[in-house]
Scaffold this active site. Structure first.
Site, PDB file in Angstrom:
ATOM      1  N   CYS A  34    -126.235  33.034  59.406  1.00 45.73           N
ATOM      2  CA  CYS A  34    -125.422  34.046  60.086  1.00 45.73           C
ATOM      3  C   CYS A  34    -125.990  35.503  61.337  1.00 45.73           C
ATOM      4  O   CYS A  34    -125.369  35.611  61.847  1.00 45.73           O
ATOM      5  CB  CYS A  34    -124.869  34.941  59.129  1.00 45.73           C
ATOM      6  N   LYS A  36    -113.699  32.863  66.103  1.00 46.19           N
ATOM      7  CA  LYS A  36    -115.014  34.077  66.172  1.00 46.19           C
ATOM      8  C   LYS A  36    -114.788  35.148  68.395  1.00 46.19           C
ATOM      9  O   LYS A  36    -115.288  33.174  68.502  1.00 46.19           O
ATOM     10  CB  LYS A  36    -116.420  34.700  66.037  1.00 46.19           C
ATOM     11  N   CYS A  42    -129.785  30.453  54.114  1.00 47.88           N
ATOM     12  CA  CYS A  42    -129.294  28.729  54.673  1.00 47.88           C
ATOM     13  C   CYS A  42    -128.829  28.181  55.788  1.00 47.88           C
ATOM     14  O   CYS A  42    -129.273  29.751  56.725  1.00 47.88           O
ATOM     15  CB  CYS A  42    -127.893  29.392  53.665  1.00 47.88           C
ATOM     16  N   CYS A  78    -130.386  37.416  57.961  1.00 52.54           N
ATOM     17  CA  CYS A  78    -129.044  38.007  57.482  1.00 52.54           C
ATOM     18  C   CYS A  78    -129.625  38.554  56.426  1.00 52.54           C
ATOM     19  O   CYS A  78    -130.348  38.672  56.063  1.00 52.54           O
ATOM     20  CB  CYS A  78    -128.311  37.040  57.297  1.00 52.54           C
ATOM     21  N   ARG A  86    -111.906  37.366  63.866  1.00 49.53           N
ATOM     22  CA  ARG A  86    -112.750  37.901  63.676  1.00 49.53           C
ATOM     23  C   ARG A  86    -113.015  39.048  64.206  1.00 49.53           C
ATOM     24  O   ARG A  86    -112.570  39.232  65.159  1.00 49.53           O
ATOM     25  CB  ARG A  86    -113.356  37.756  62.129  1.00 49.53           C
ATOM     26  N   CYS A 102    -126.119  37.175  49.005  1.00 50.20           N
ATOM     27  CA  CYS A 102    -125.532  36.316  49.016  1.00 50.20           C
ATOM     28  C   CYS A 102    -125.166  35.230  48.458  1.00 50.20           C
ATOM     29  O   CYS A 102    -126.476  34.530  47.573  1.00 50.20           O
ATOM     30  CB  CYS A 102    -125.884  35.315  50.410  1.00 50.20           C
ATOM     31  N   ARG A 134    -116.204  44.382  54.258  1.00 49.62           N
ATOM     32  CA  ARG A 134    -116.816  44.171  55.872  1.00 49.62           C
ATOM     33  C   ARG A 134    -116.113  44.554  56.347  1.00 49.62           C
ATOM     34  O   ARG A 134    -114.479  44.902  56.506  1.00 49.62           O
ATOM     35  CB  ARG A 134    -117.257  43.096  56.576  1.00 49.62           C
ATOM     36  N   LYS A 166    -112.652  29.854  60.492  1.00 49.49           N
ATOM     37  CA  LYS A 166    -113.116  31.279  60.863  1.00 49.49           C
ATOM     38  C   LYS A 166    -112.946  30.550  62.607  1.00 49.49           C
ATOM     39  O   LYS A 166    -113.761  29.646  63.285  1.00 49.49           O
ATOM     40  CB  LYS A 166    -114.144  32.039  60.108  1.00 49.49           C
TER      41      LYS A 166
HETATM   42  S1  SF4 Z   1    -126.853  32.638  56.565  1.00 50.63           S
HETATM   43 FE1  SF4 Z   1    -126.537  31.886  54.470  1.00 50.63          FE
HETATM   44  S2  SF4 Z   1    -127.809  32.912  53.073  1.00 50.63           S
HETATM   45 FE2  SF4 Z   1    -127.682  34.540  55.006  1.00 50.63          FE
HETATM   46  S3  SF4 Z   1    -125.527  35.384  54.971  1.00 50.63           S
HETATM   47 FE3  SF4 Z   1    -124.790  33.676  56.104  1.00 50.63          FE
HETATM   48  S4  SF4 Z   1    -124.530  32.536  54.845  1.00 50.63           S
HETATM   49 FE4  SF4 Z   1    -126.094  34.270  53.452  1.00 50.63          FE
END
Ligand code: SF4
Length: 1536
Positions: free
Chosen positions: A1449, A1179, A1445, A1400, A1099, A1406, A1030, A1177
């Protein structure tokens, strides 16, 4: 074809002439005629050499000679079985190298004819000694077959390098020539043309086989680099296909005989041949032969099955051939007369029968009684051919009720039936009874006696009287004591010396005139008298004894002395054989004397105490074990003693090899032999071969009794000093082996490996390696054979189950158990039958499913058919009782654990402790249940429940303490850790866990392709590891040159795509470890860096991207950049690791080597962060109202620009908001998303300093114990916003002013063209979920590359993963428009719903994803568009976001519609986020699939269209007003 009459050996020899470059033939009377035939044969090709080898022991050297000196490639051996024993070490070494390298410099095929020995014993035992090696073993039933199978063997060996043994009963086949007529010995010989065609066909088939395999592998690999590596590693063979060691083992070896047999010209050979007329067959006769049966003499109830191929054992074909109703299996085996235990075929057949049920659920396992017919005097072929013999065997078999061993020789020769062993009946053979009294398991120790006899025959000298039964007895018998035996040996040795001196005297005495023959023989004997007995020619000794007896030249006195010492003309293999008592007290038993003597004497020590049930352990017993375990270590430490650990039941080949090596070693040798028994007094009547085999396997596979051989350095031809022969090793043993091998390389290989190292360093390295190896060896020895075994099997998608398993492992070690910890996916279910105590720890995935790494295990266990009545177990499950909230869904809670527990009851296992359940809902999490279950475990397994002391700390030195993330950071030396070492380790594609966590601070972390994970696992491959990189790109602005650099890097090192992230930067996926440094280095060259893109630091700072007022945008962009620079870690680690300490172009890498002054004598490296950096983290985002495209409230720190009240054209300051964050854990109410709270307003000149102070408050007060509670949002909620404000103000020496008014209108992007400043425009381009890739009909990546070539402005990445083509002059607008149009990548015709969708990355890269996201949202939007269109809402913007998940993100919790992955295909559906990003949403329905999502949303969409107040009422507001969901006002309300 030409037809000629030949003997069996001749037939095989003719085939060898056609397939080999060189034939080594045993030069004895049996083969005299064969030699003559071959030498005169017209089939001999040019260049083929025939070597007559007069002595069996010379075969290994001769092979080396013909290969190394004469350059021969295809070697064929024609000999009797005894030769094989001399060749076993060579073939063992050969096959190990073949398995490792996939190639060899020559091929080996053996044609072995079984003949009667002087003892009138016909035995194929030596052939079976190769059964554990990668060697093909096939049998020939006729003279013709001797030829055909020799062709097959030669061809297989030549084309694959796999050694082949073709064996046949030469004595019987040749005898039929005279008794059965010449027709039987006519041999059809292949013409050269036929042979060539056959060979070509075989090569084609092999190539096909390998190609198919490699194609599968390549399709699984997403990396061209990996493919390249594979190709480079491959080895070109002269058979024109590329193979490696794994392909040899896994692909070619299992298939080879079938493939080559089937293609044999004009024949129909099969691996398994059968004559089974119907399912009514109840008695099945199994033998290596088939064709000789006179079928008409037997009823339909008798069937015949010939296993032509003994290795690789054709298990599936064998199982298929067994009729379901068979109740008796009669196995005929050609074994020597000393064989008294189950023959080798039984050990292949029994597991195959057990497996028969597993392949088909509906099939019952075959439960037939087994009669193992052993014969040494009568040929198996003869028995098969003669009904009068076979009927008698069948009669015997039908008279027995249970499995038994039949000594056929006794049936026919002595007219009696000897039943050696009978399971389930008290039928003890009379001749065993005396031995039973001696306290040793007679049947179990017999293999070792048998092996010694077979291996050394007349050379064997068991000094302490093996042939007296007392050698196996208790130690009070004087004869069994090693000191006694050693005394005898010393005496023998002295007599040999006396004899030598006497012979030298005679030869040197000028007064004795010896005849020339006598002188020559004695001189020859003197020359050879120091050779190992293996190489000594006993014929020479026999000749001398004869000459001496008849000599008239030697004076009488000397003649008498010679006569007395005559036995010592023969060289013996001297063995001391003992058992437990020897090992129990090395010092007093005399073992020590033997070891320290340096004499060439061998000890075979049987260990019968290695298996002890926990409840049987006593203090005395433990003491004994502790002493015993030292014997190997003691001998190893001597450094000049050959040491081996063997188990005849686990690996006959390895045991045999060790005995042969011990004999050949010219010094003391100790062979520790495992002798499985479950109780002290197991007697032969209750002895079961299968049980013994299980116990042996349990000991060896469990690592309690590893098989190894230690050959002292510099002796003989053995390169490896230490060879672990066990196939399945505990991890620590594997590590030891690796280190040991490295040591061996360092010790023996030419110094070219160390050309860059000076001598002193080399010596030091060598010494360090030696010390490490020595430490490991001691650990190895100390760790062996202690305490009861415990197997801990775990399956876990996250780390919790694995962590729990490690805790059990540690607890077991502290209590003296011998644990092994294995992931379920690495464990074969069949192995459970060999386990004693097992703990299962499993977490719950998806809808009550097993975690990915437990699914294969569960599938196999569900259909397994086995009796686990010897297994003790307990299960601990981890789950979440609220994960599936509906009542009917409670069954999913901890389902895998409960399923396991139930299944083991079904399989008869003994549950020693009720299942333990860990519940995430518990205030202590799963650990609450674990802490209740674990203490009970130890008592349940019969070990000390309490270890005393504080957690036993310090009792273990072999398990590093768990390092927390905080410790990892602190110990990393400012983010260096082992990064450089791990990156340089090219033996693996990933890095260790701790390095992985540190790498995040450098902007990268490891992933693996989850799409491939299971298949690669099934193929025995490691996961497809790669790295995500990244970029740190403050404000999200990139130049066109930077875009092009990313495009190039994506093509060259990554997976060919670019991801625009939800945090306004670039990500590359699929970068191999070896390319990490290059890729990051290239990014730096393009003036981008990756430092702090991830990790527990501030970050990437994001800033609004919708530049309605371009000068304001420029200002916040610069602020984002300045804040980012200000809060960067100051360590020089990044610079050192990725840029080689060199500065790169421009200032992409900050001048990090600033001296921050001294404090307490130590340089301050990180003045802001300190050694531990932040707890989690951090942000930061900057927004300019009314655009909230950054979702300013979703961050730890949000800055909302406030414009001057009058002109609204200048930024005067910022409202400062703190405590936002999206991440949470499903159903864990202690975790929740939170929107930032505004602390107040500050003028803009205070902002950078304020950011620093806010970071400091979090640094000092954030939770550093519980990472799930470590984000700043929890710090604020724990202490309150006012407290937090005070803390910041204290540090910045200023006060916040009251919050100033502002207003946001949306959190999405504004699409299409907008004019920014006069004459310049921006175009916002929709990029679905930020993925820049070329797909058919949508060549986005190519289009943007082209754009970067022509565009004169810059490129602005947005926080919604889209791209703004910025600063386009009016004149250039058409060019850009045309370009987008030509590639069909514009936004036209996209629905507003799609334009406001965001997902995401999730699968496949991931590691945390529970469900699809990026790959699924587009199709879900398509389904919803149908309802949106129907409702007339196509142009109404509704934000819809999806994540794989709950980590959030893609900021799902402030979307109007959100889907958060819970399990594959299952999501939680949330509604009601504000369109401007100022309100969180609320759960509408948990755990819904696609159909349910549509069913739930379609009517709400319709209702919204019909009932909204007006076109300005946003969807998120409507669903709250309409009462569909409640409003979420604070993060802590989110779950209400
Ligand atoms: S929200 Fe969860 S599944 Fe999606 S990129 Fe972030 S860590 Fe991975």
């Amino acid at each position: 074809m030409a037809s000629i009459e030949y003997t069996a050996f001749e037939a095989a020899g003719l085939a060898s002439l056609q397939t080999s470059d060189v034939i080594l033939i045993e030069d004895n009377h049996v083969l005299e005629k064969t030699i003559a035939t071959l030498e005169g044969s017209g089939l001999k090709r040019e260049g083929v050499t025939i070597f007559k080898v007069p002595r069996q022991s010379e075969f290994p050297l001769t092979i080396k000679y013909v290969v190394e000196e004469l350059g021969k490639n295809a070697v064929s051996v024609i000999a009797t079985p005894e030769v094989l024993l001399h060749l076993l070490p060579l073939v063992d070494d050969y096959t190990k190298k073949l398995a490792a390298q996939g190639k060899a410099s020559f091929s080996l095929s053996f044609n072995i004819g079984v003949v009667s020995t002087d003892k009138n014993s016909v035995s194929a035992s030596n052939i079976f000694a190769f059964s554990d090696l990668i060697v093909g073993i096939i049998s020939s039933n006729s003279t013709q077959e001797c030829y055909d199978m020799a062709i097959v063997s030669g061809l297989v060996a030549k084309t694959t390098f796999i050694p082949m043994i073709n064996y046949f009963d030469a004595a019987y086949l040749d005898s039929t020539k005279t008794t059965g007529g010449s027709q039987q010995n006519i041999v059809d010989v292949l013409t050269p043309e036929q042979l060539e065609t056959y060979e070509d066909a075989v090569k084609v088939e092999l190539k096909k086989l390998v190609d198919e395999h490699q194609k599968t592998q390549q399709s699984l690999s997403d990396s061209a680099e990996q493919q390249e590596e594979q190709t480079n590693d491959s080895v070109a063979t002269d058979s024109e296909y590329l193979v490696d060691g794994n392909i040899i083992k896994q692909v070619i070896y299992p298939a080879i005989t079938d493939l080559v047999l089937e293609g044999y010209p004009s024949k129909n050979y099969k691996e398994v041949e059968s004559d089974i007329s119907s399912d009514s067959v109840s008695t099945l006769v199994i033998s290596p032969y088939f064709s000789k049966v006179q079928r008409e003499s037997y009823t339909e109830k008798t069937g015949f099955l010939g296993i032509r191929v003994y290795r690789p054992f054709p298990q599936d074909k064998f199982v298929k051939a067994i009729p379901q109703n068979v109740d008796t299996l009669v196995i005929l085996e050609q074994l020597g007369e000393s064989a008294k235990v189950w023959g080798p075929m039984v050990f292949d057949i029994v597991p195959a029968l057990q497996k028969s049920a597993k392949s088909n659920e509906k099939t019952k396992p075959v439960q037939a009684k087994i009669v193992d017919g052993l014969t040494s005097s009568i040929s198996v072929l003869q028995i098969l051919e003669s009904p009068k013999y076979l009927e008698k065997v069948l009669e015997y078999a039908s008279s027995k009720n249970s499995s038994t061993i039949l000594r056929i020789d006794d049936v026919f020769l002595n007219n009696k039936i000897a039943e050696q062993v009978e399971s389930g009946e008290a039928a003890n053979a009379q001749h065993n009874k005396d031995e039973e009294k001696l306290g040793l398991e007679v049947a179990a120790r017999l293999p070792y006696e048998q092996m010694l006899n077979t291996t050394f025959s007349e050379r064997l000298n068991v000094i302490n009287a093996i042939h007296s039964k007392t050698v196996w007895g208790p130690s009070e018998k004087l004869e069994t004591n090693p000191e006694f035996g050693f005394g005898k040996f010393v005496n023998t040795h002295q007599r040999q010396k006396n004899l030598k001196k006497l012979v030298l005297d005679i030869l040197g005495d000028a007064n004795i005139s010896l005849g020339s023959e006598t002188r020559e023989a004695l001189t020859e004997w003197i020359k050879k008298s120091d050779e190992p007995s293996l190489k000594f020619d006993s014929k020479l000794a026999e000749r001398i004894v004869q000459l001496v007896e008849t000599s008239t030249d030697i004076p009488e006195q000397k003649l008498n002395q010679l006569a007395e010492l005559a036995p010592y003309f023969f060289k013996k293999s001297n063995w001391l054989v003992g058992a437990d008592e020897w090992a129990a007290d090395i010092g007093n038993s005399g073992v020590h004397h033997v070891i320290s003597s340096g004499y060439n004497v061998n000890m075979l020590i049987l260990d019968t105490d290695s298996y002890q049930k926990p409840q049987e352990a006593t203090e005395t017993h433990t003491l004994k074990l502790n002493n015993k375990k030292d014997i190997g270590l003691y001998a190893l430490n001597y450094g000049s003693v050959y040491v081996a650990s063997i188990s005849a039941f686990a690996s006959y080949s390895q045991a045999m090899t060790a005995l042969i090596e011990a004999d050949a070693y010219p010094g003391p040798a100790i062979v520790l032999a495992h002798l499985p028994k479950s109780t002290e007094k197991l007697i032969s009547s209750s002895y079961s071969a299968i049980e013994t085999m299980k116990l042996a396997k349990q000991a060896v596979d469990g690592g309690r009794w590893p098989l190894y051989r230690w050959h002292p350095a510099g002796q003989g031809e053995v390169k490896e000093q230490f060879v672990l022969d066990s196939e399945k090793l505990r991890n620590e043993l594997q590590e030891f082996l690796d280190r040991s091998n490295k040591l061996a390389v360092m010790s023996t290989v030419a110094p070219k490996y160390y050309s860059g190292v000076d001598n002193s360093l080399e010596a030091r390295k060598k010494k360090e390696a030696e010390e490490a190896a020595s430490r490991d060896l001691q650990k190895l020895m100390a760790g062996l054979r202690t305490g009861p075994s415990l197997t801990i099997l775990y399956a876990s998608d996250a780390h919790n189950a694995e962590d729990a398993a490690k805790r059990v492992n540690r607890g077991a070690k502290l209590r003296g158990m011998n644990p092994e910890i294995i992931c379920m996916e690495d464990f074969e279910v069949d192995e459970l039958e060999y386990k004693e105590n097992v703990v299962f720890i499993v977490s719950t995935a998806g809808q009550g499913e097993f975690p990915t790494n437990g699914r294969k295990f569960w599938k196999a266990l569900s259909t397994a058919s086995m009796n686990l009545s010897n297994l003790k177990y307990s299960v601990f499950g981890l789950g979440d009782s609220q994960y599936w909230p509906r009542k009917e869904e409670y069954i999913y809670y901890n389902k895998p654990g409960k399923d396991l527990d139930r299944r083991f009851v079904e399989l008869g296992a003994n549950r020693v402790l009720e299942i333990g359940l860990g519940d995430d809902q518990d205030s202590e999490g799963w650990e609450a249940g674990f802490n209740n279950w674990e203490p009970q475990l130890w008592g349940a397994f019969g070990v000390t429940a309490s270890i005393g002391g504080a957690d036993g700390a310090g009792l273990l030195d072999d398990e590093p303490p768990t390092i927390t993330d905080e410790q990892n950071k602190i110990q990393s030396n400012y983010l260096r850790g082992n990064i450089l070492t791990e990156l340089a380790d090219d033996s693996k594609g990933n890095v260790d866990d701790f390095t992985g966590k540190l790498l995040k601070f450098h902007g990268t972390y490891g992933q693996d392709d989850r799409d491939l994970r299971e298949q690669r696992k099934a193929d025995g491959l490691s996961p497809a590891y790669s790295f995500m990189i990244r970029v740190r790109l403050p404000g999200g602005r990139a130049t066109c040159d930077q875009w092009k650099s990313m495009d190039d890097l994506a093509n060259t090192y990554a997976n060919g795509t670019i991801k625009i992230t939800t945090r306004q930067t670039f990500q590359l996926h699929g970068v191999l470890k070896k390319n990490l440094r290059t890729t990051i280095g290239e990014m730096n060259r393009a003036l981008m860096d990756t430092i702090a893109a991830c990790g527990d630091v501030n970050r990437n700072v994001v800033a609004t991207a919708n530049p309605m007022q371009p000068h304001l945008h420029q200002e916040v962009y610069e602020l984002a950049r300045d804040i980012s620079e200000h809060l960067l870690p100051k360590t020089t680690a990044y610079h050192e690791i990725w840029c080689g300490g060199e500065m790169v172009a421009g200032k992409a890498v900050s001048p990090l080597s600033v001296d921050y002054g001294q404090q307490d004598g130590e340089q301050i490296v990180e003045p802001l962060y300190g050694k531990a950096y932040l707890p989690r983290k951090f942000k930061i985002a900057i927004a300019i109202p009314p655009e909230n495209d950054v979702d300013v409230f979703a961050y730890d720190l949000g800055l909302i620009a406030i414009l001057d009240a009058e002109t609204q054209t200048k930024i005067v300051g910022y409202n400062v908001a703190v405590g936002g964050g999206m991440g949470m854990t499903h159903n864990n109410k202690k975790t929740y998303p939170r929107l930032a709270s505004i602390l107040g307003y500050l003028p803009k000149d205070k902002i950078i300093d304020t950011c620093e102070k806010i970071v400091m408050v979090q640094r000092d007060h954030g939770d550093r114990v519980n990472r799930k509670h470590a984000r700043m949002k929890y710090t604020i909620d724990d202490h309150g916003v006012d407290w937090f404000r005070e803390q910041v103000e204290l540090r910045m020496n200023a006060k916040f002013e009251p919050e100033r008014p502002y207003s946001f209108t949306r959190n999405g992007d504004r699409y299409g063209w907008v004019t920014t400043r006069s004459g310049f425009n921006n175009y916002t381009l929709f990029i679905q979920n930020g993925r820049v890739a070329d797909i058919p009909g949508y060549p986005l990546k190519t289009a943007l590359r082209h754009l970067a070539d022509v565009h004169k402005g810059y490129l602005q990445l947005t926080c919604n993963s889209h791209l703004i083509i910025a600063d386009v002059a009016d004149a250039d607008v058409p060019t850009i428009e045309n370009l987008l149009k030509s590639y069909n990548v514009h936004n036209k015709s996209l629905s507003a719903l799609r334009l406001h969708s965001m997902a995401c990355t999730a699968l496949p890269t991931c590691g945390l994803a529970m469900a699809e996201s990026e790959r699924y949202l587009p199709s879900l939007v398509q389904l919803l568009e149908h309802h949106i269109d129907e409702a007339g809402l196509r142009n109404d913007a509704i934000t819809i976001r999806m994540t794989g998940c709950p980590n959030g993100c893609a900021r799902p919790y402030n979307a109007e519609i959100a889907l958060v992955g819970k399990a594959p295909g299952v999501y939680n559906l949330y509604l009601g986020g504000a369109h401007d990003g100022s309100r969180l949403n609320k759960l509408l329905s948990a755990s819904v699939d696609e159909q349910q999502i549509i069913e739930l949303l379609a009517p709400i969409i319709k209702q919204y269209a019909l009932e909204r107040l007006n076109e300005h009422e946003k969807f998120g507001d409507f669903v709250i007003r309409a009462g569909i969901v409640n409003e979420t006002r604070f993060g802590m309300d989110f779950h209400d």
